[in-house]
Design a protein around this motif. Structure first.
Motif, mmCIF file in Angstrom:
data_model
loop_
_atom_site.group_PDB
_atom_site.id
_atom_site.type_symbol
_atom_site.label_atom_id
_atom_site.label_comp_id
_atom_site.label_asym_id
_atom_site.label_seq_id
_atom_site.Cartn_x
_atom_site.Cartn_y
_atom_site.Cartn_z
ATOM 1 N N ILE A 167 -5.710 0.216 -8.044
ATOM 2 C CA ILE A 167 -5.609 -1.036 -7.284
ATOM 3 C C ILE A 167 -5.227 -2.137 -8.265
ATOM 4 C CG2 ILE A 167 -8.060 -1.675 -7.486
ATOM 5 C CD1 ILE A 167 -7.816 -2.556 -4.489
ATOM 6 N N LYS A 168 -4.260 -2.953 -7.862
ATOM 7 C CA LYS A 168 -3.715 -3.994 -8.731
ATOM 8 C C LYS A 168 -3.959 -5.356 -8.099
ATOM 9 C CE LYS A 168 0.735 -5.458 -10.764
ATOM 10 N NZ LYS A 168 0.896 -6.789 -10.175
ATOM 11 N N ALA A 169 -4.521 -6.272 -8.872
ATOM 12 C CA ALA A 169 -4.711 -7.657 -8.436
ATOM 13 C C ALA A 169 -4.281 -8.555 -9.585
ATOM 14 C CB ALA A 169 -6.159 -7.919 -8.064
ATOM 15 N N PHE A 179 -0.559 -7.857 -5.436
ATOM 16 C CA PHE A 179 -1.610 -6.966 -4.926
ATOM 17 C C PHE A 179 -0.978 -5.638 -4.541
ATOM 18 C CE2 PHE A 179 -3.852 -5.007 -1.374
ATOM 19 C CZ PHE A 179 -5.132 -4.924 -1.878
ATOM 20 N N MET A 180 -1.565 -4.553 -5.029
ATOM 21 C CA MET A 180 -1.075 -3.221 -4.682
ATOM 22 C C MET A 180 -2.225 -2.226 -4.615
ATOM 23 S SD MET A 180 2.441 -2.377 -6.691
ATOM 24 C CE MET A 180 3.771 -3.576 -6.807
ATOM 25 N N GLY A 211 3.063 -4.600 3.008
ATOM 26 C CA GLY A 211 3.927 -3.500 3.415
ATOM 27 C C GLY A 211 3.269 -2.165 3.129
ATOM 28 N N ILE A 212 3.399 -1.225 4.059
ATOM 29 C CA ILE A 212 2.803 0.102 3.916
ATOM 30 C C ILE A 212 3.899 1.141 4.073
ATOM 31 C CG2 ILE A 212 1.057 1.715 4.791
ATOM 32 C CD1 ILE A 212 0.770 -1.763 6.052
ATOM 33 N N ILE A 223 0.884 -1.166 0.000
ATOM 34 C CA ILE A 223 0.000 0.000 0.000
ATOM 35 C C ILE A 223 0.919 1.212 0.000
ATOM 36 C CG2 ILE A 223 -1.812 1.255 1.220
ATOM 37 C CD1 ILE A 223 -2.737 -1.427 2.383
ATOM 38 N N LEU A 224 0.974 1.917 -1.127
ATOM 39 C CA LEU A 224 1.947 2.981 -1.337
ATOM 40 C C LEU A 224 1.252 4.304 -1.618
ATOM 41 C CD1 LEU A 224 4.313 1.028 -3.788
ATOM 42 C CD2 LEU A 224 4.416 1.070 -1.290
#
Length: 531
Positions: free
Chosen positions: A499-501, A461-462, A438-439, A200-201
């Motif tokens: 959002i990426k999956a 996932f992002m 990770g954040i 999560i960026l």
């Protein structure tokens, strides 16, 4: 043929209409055979008419206009299918219009027919077939009409599907927001991804905390405690409120705390790897970071030997016993290393030399290290990660999934020892059924570190929120994002972005309504945070 202009014109007519397109394909070989058969029959018909006219003394190369056009169209269709690979689809194109009065209905139908006429099309009313037509119009994916279809090529079908946006809707997945293009909900089951690890960026204030807490709360509410454990590494004490709200247990690590974690705790459930070997690898990284210097070859051999001897002579050793064994070794390096470790065993920074006094069965753990200074914080985080590893192995044996959240992830990439150990942990826990996330707002730190870039490349996932220009350009290049998608990272509203999956990336927004208890629990507003 059917171009894309018709639907566009229909949309611009300001009518409220429902459009349904049913297309049933057939195999290319079957279609080509039928087309050639029809073309042969029409050519035979043409020859028959030419012979008939020749008997009357009239010789024509071409006969009826309709027949000639049909033959030419069949030839063109065969050529197109051969060159482009298009298929032929049995197609029903339905337009539904509703009105309060018969007069309004007539006006709407006239407008639709005018639009069709301007596109060289004829629209027929489905008189006495309204029920079957209405059922076919509904999103059941079934066509109840018979005898009203037309044949269209793949390209004709594709160009008339205005629903070009991509959606992510996993069956049984958790809600992550709304697709900014299609306005459909986004539901993702990270467990179905090949690599469920996530990031999560976003820049400060972009909504990372809210996005993280939303997923944590969704997981907590959706998955039973017997199946799932949630672990949060909280360097800034941002998650204590949701911990209190959802029955979590906060573990505070501080110089004045009576809570201790034993650096030498072992996982008894680790059946795939030698637990002493894993611990030895950890101590190599941890002691290197603790003493802030690179271990030479002799010191590495000493650490490995002492670790094995310690577990051989003590059942549940702590750092005190480990240093005791170290001091008994004959090499001068052992004496020097034991002296270097004295501050952390008997001195004022002995918080890591005690046995673990945490006995918790909680399925929601929050490790809080806010009160530690920057140097001790990184050292403590490595100890916490070692404890997490033990819990992950235990949970796998119990058949439980472990969700792990690493806030301020960049802290573990500032030092080579810490970075290498963190990457090993990140890669290892996935094999034991854990899902790490990770954040960070310091995307640049990830991009500058080799392990950070590997983590980005291997995360399917992002959640990408607002990004600084240099970070955005680098992420776009690494992830292969289009210029259109990049626009959603330039200046989005809070809690919005991409959002990426897996290989699918969609623009999303997930705004939590204010003036709700959920918003108060999730907010990272400094005035709302508890110290």
């Amino acid at each position: 043929e059917l171009g894309d202009k018709f639907i566009r014109d229909l949309m611009q007519s300001d009518l409220e209409v429902m459009i349904s397109l049913h297309a049933k394909g057939s195999t290319k070989s079957e279609t080509m055979t039928k087309l050639r058969t029809k073309k042969t029959l029409m050519e035979s018909q043409k020859i028959g008419e030419q012979q008939k006219m020749a008997r009357t003394g009239i010789y024509l190369e071409k006969v009826g206009h309709v027949l000639e056009n049909n033959i030419n169209e069949a030839e063109a269709l065969l050529q197109t299918m051969t060159q482009t690979g298009d298929k032929l689809f049995d197609t029903v194109f339905l337009i539904g219009v509703l009105a309060d009065t018969e007069n309004q209905l007539k006006q709407s139908l006239d407008i639709i027919k005018q639009v069709a006429g301007s596109n060289d099309m004829i629209i027929d009313n489905l008189t006495y077939m309204q029920e079957a037509a209405f059922n076919s119009l509904l999103p059941f994916g079934k066509n109840y009409l018979e005898g009203v279809s037309r044949s269209l090529l793949t390209s004709n079908i594709a160009v008339n599907a205005p629903w070009t946006s991509v959606d992510i809707q996993d069956k049984g997945g958790k809600f992550y927001g709304i697709n900014q293009i299609s306005s459909n909900i986004i539901s993702i089951d990270r467990g179905k991804l090949n690599t469920p690890s996530g990031l999560i960026l976003g820049t400060s204030g972009a909504g990372k905390g809210m996005a993280t807490k939303h997923e944590i709360i969704s997981t907590k509410l959706k998955e039973a405690d017997s199946d799932t454990e949630i672990i949060i590494v909280d360097p800034e004490n941002e998650y204590s409120i949701i911990g209190q709200a959802f029955g979590g247990e906060s573990i505070d690590i501080a110089p004045d705390s009576t809570t201790f974690l034993n650096v030498l705790d072992l996982s008894d459930e680790n059946m795939d790897e030698d637990p002493v070997k894993v611990k030895s690898e950890f101590l190599l990284s941890w002691i290197g970071k603790l003493l802030d210097r690179k271990m030479d070859g002799r010191e590495k051999s000493l650490i490995d030997r002492v670790t094995r001897l310690t577990y051989k002579h003590f059942d549940t050793p702590s750092l005190v016993e480990w240093v005791f064994v170290l001091a008994q070794q004959p090499e001068q390096e052992a004496k020097d290393l034991a002296l270097d470790m004295e501050l952390y065993v008997e001195g004022s920074l002995d918080i890591f030399s005690h046995r673990t006094n945490i006995k918790t069965d909680s399925h929601f753990l929050i490790y809080n290290v806010k009160k530690l200074g920057d140097e001790l914080k990184q050292i403590a985080l490595m100890v916490i990660f070692d404890q997490i590893w033990n819990r992950v192995v235990k949970n796998q044996k119990l058949g439980k999934k472990t969700w792990i959240y690493f806030d301020e992830m960049q802290l573990l990439l500032l030092d080579k020892y810490a970075s290498d150990f963190f990457f090993k942990l990140w890669s290892r826990v996935r094999k034991y059924g854990a899902i790490p996330t990770g954040i960070t707002q310091n995307v640049e730190t990830l991009l500058l570190d080799a392990n950070g870039r590997r983590i980005i490349a291997n995360s399917e996932f992002m959640i990408l929120l607002k990004q600084a220009k240099s970070d955005r350009e680098e992420l776009v290049h690494m992830l292969g994002l289009s210029k259109e998608l990049e626009k959603y990272l330039v200046n989005p509203e809070k809690g919005a972005g991409l959002i990426k999956a897996g290989s699918t990336v969609v623009p999303f927004k997930n705004k939590i309504p204010q003036h709700t208890k959920l918003f108060d629990i999730m907010s990272t507003d400094p005035e709302k945070m508890r110290t």
